[in-house]
Scaffold this motif. Structure first.
Motif, PDB file in Angstrom:
ATOM      1  N   PRO A 282       0.822  -1.223   0.000  1.00  0.00           N
ATOM      2  CA  PRO A 282       0.000   0.000   0.000  1.00  0.00           C
ATOM      3  C   PRO A 282       0.855   1.273   0.000  1.00  0.00           C
ATOM      4  O   PRO A 282       0.402   2.323  -0.441  1.00  0.00           O
ATOM      5  N   ALA A 283       2.084   1.186   0.521  1.00  0.00           N
ATOM      6  CA  ALA A 283       3.026   2.318   0.514  1.00  0.00           C
ATOM      7  C   ALA A 283       4.432   1.710   0.563  1.00  0.00           C
ATOM      8  O   ALA A 283       4.574   0.499   0.738  1.00  0.00           O
ATOM      9  N   ASP A 284       5.458   2.544   0.409  1.00  0.00           N
ATOM     10  CA  ASP A 284       6.836   2.040   0.374  1.00  0.00           C
ATOM     11  C   ASP A 284       7.147   1.220   1.633  1.00  0.00           C
ATOM     12  O   ASP A 284       7.158   1.761   2.745  1.00  0.00           O
TER      13      ASP A 284
ATOM     14  N   LYS B 289       9.797   2.418   4.157  1.00  0.00           N
ATOM     15  CA  LYS B 289       9.451   3.534   5.064  1.00  0.00           C
ATOM     16  C   LYS B 289       8.281   3.177   5.975  1.00  0.00           C
ATOM     17  O   LYS B 289       8.014   3.886   6.934  1.00  0.00           O
ATOM     18  N   ASN B 290       7.552   2.108   5.630  1.00  0.00           N
ATOM     19  CA  ASN B 290       6.355   1.720   6.400  1.00  0.00           C
ATOM     20  C   ASN B 290       6.405   0.231   6.715  1.00  0.00           C
ATOM     21  O   ASN B 290       5.652  -0.564   6.134  1.00  0.00           O
ATOM     22  N   PRO B 291       7.309  -0.182   7.635  1.00  0.00           N
ATOM     23  CA  PRO B 291       7.410  -1.611   7.923  1.00  0.00           C
ATOM     24  C   PRO B 291       6.106  -2.133   8.526  1.00  0.00           C
ATOM     25  O   PRO B 291       5.361  -1.383   9.154  1.00  0.00           O
ATOM     26  N   GLY B 292       5.831  -3.413   8.297  1.00  0.00           N
ATOM     27  CA  GLY B 292       4.614  -3.997   8.878  1.00  0.00           C
ATOM     28  C   GLY B 292       3.453  -4.069   7.901  1.00  0.00           C
ATOM     29  O   GLY B 292       2.453  -4.719   8.196  1.00  0.00           O
ATOM     30  N   LEU B 293       3.573  -3.428   6.734  1.00  0.00           N
ATOM     31  CA  LEU B 293       2.475  -3.518   5.756  1.00  0.00           C
ATOM     32  C   LEU B 293       2.482  -4.885   5.075  1.00  0.00           C
ATOM     33  O   LEU B 293       3.528  -5.520   4.973  1.00  0.00           O
TER      34      LEU B 293
END
Ligand SMILES: Nc1ncnc2c1ncn2[C@@H]1O[C@H](COP(=O)(O)OP(=O)(O)O)[C@@H](O)[C@H]1O
Ligand SMILES: O=c1ccn([C@@H]2O[C@H](COP(=O)(O)OP(=O)(O)O)[C@@H](O)[C@H]2O)c(=O)[nH]1
Length: 231
Positions: free
Chosen positions: A152-154, A157-161
């Motif tokens: 859904p996003a990088d 920069k957004n761990p856990g997605l």
């Protein structure tokens, strides 16, 4: 051997030329392409610029802070063609040996693998791959990169997605936005995302480090990655 194009592979510069040209990796990709061709699966490859391109782009910006994005893009394009030459040197007579400068149907020759890089400023090699697929009527564009799919996003920069197994063309367009900047990192170039939708091309994002998984994908078998589109 069938002359029908089986796939267009967008091979990330992060895999072939980061931080320097990756000799073993290029050899393994060439061996895979030759195995596929021996089985009648002839695909075409568009190669990115990687750290090599970013190094030149950053150097140009340091030398002249006023340098235009288009000039930086020209440097990036030259680097993508350097990287293309490396793969060509491993493919020999199985490939068209000159590098096409544009994405016309003439870029491919029956039975031969085409390898190319960038074409003109304002885009990345993902867009070149999507345009090549459109020009030659190839319904699949596989983007081999350094991440295992679309998130859904990088994900750096957004761990856990969680990565998507499958997404629609419209959702991809929402995720990647619209802006181009020389040397920027996108999971898929916004221009490519729009071409997928307009030309009903099925996109794939896959981690190119896992060559066995990549080969399964290129053979039309089960693989781990993200499928973009309806098929
Ligand atoms: N929504 C997203 N999903 C997956 N990766 C993303 C996304 N947005 C940005 N990225 C970043 O895009 C990177 C891939 O682009 P890039 O580094 O330019 O690779 P390549 O050289 O293989 O084209 C990933 O490592 C990831 O950090
Ligand atoms: O048709 C093209 C292809 C590439 N580039 C430039 O070359 C750089 C490196 O290409 P790309 O981003 O595709 O490489 P990768 O992300 O795979 O390393 C891009 O950022 C652009 O600046 C361009 O201007 N036109």
């Amino acid at each position: 051997m069938s002359a029908a194009p089986s796939f267009v592979l967008s091979l990330g510069g992060s895999l072939v030329a980061s931080p320097v040209p990756q000799v073993e990796y290029v050899q393994k990709i060439a061996a895979m392409l030759l195995r596929l061709r021996a089985d009648g699966i002839v695909g075409h490859v568009v190669i990115g610029g990687g750290t090599v391109a970013r190094t030149y782009i950053n150097a140009a910006r340091a030398i002249n802070p006023q340098v235009s994005d288009a000039e930086c893009d020209e440097l990036g394009i030259i680097c993508t063609r350097l990287n293309s030459k490396l793969l060509l040197s491993a493919l020999g007579t199985a490939a068209r040996q000159d590098i096409p400068l544009d994405t016309t149907p003439d870029a491919v020759r029956p039975g031969l693998i085409t390898v190319m890089g960038g074409t003109f400023p304002g885009q990345t090699t993902d867009a070149v791959s999507a345009k090549l697929a459109r020009a030659i009527g190839c319904p699949r564009m596989i983007n081999a990169t350094n991440v295992d799919g679309v998130y859904p996003a990088d994900p750096r920069k957004n761990p856990g997605l969680q990565k998507y197994q499958r997404i629609s063309h419209d959702r991809l367009i929402e995720i990647v936005g619209t802006e181009h900047r020389a040397g920027a990192s996108f999971v898929i170039d916004p221009i490519a995302a729009r071409i997928f939708k307009e030309s009903n091309i099925t996109g794939v994002v896959i981690n190119g480090q896992d060559i066995e998984n990549l080969e399964r994908c290129l053979r039309g078998q089960e693989f781990n990655g993200t499928i973009i589109g309806n098929q």
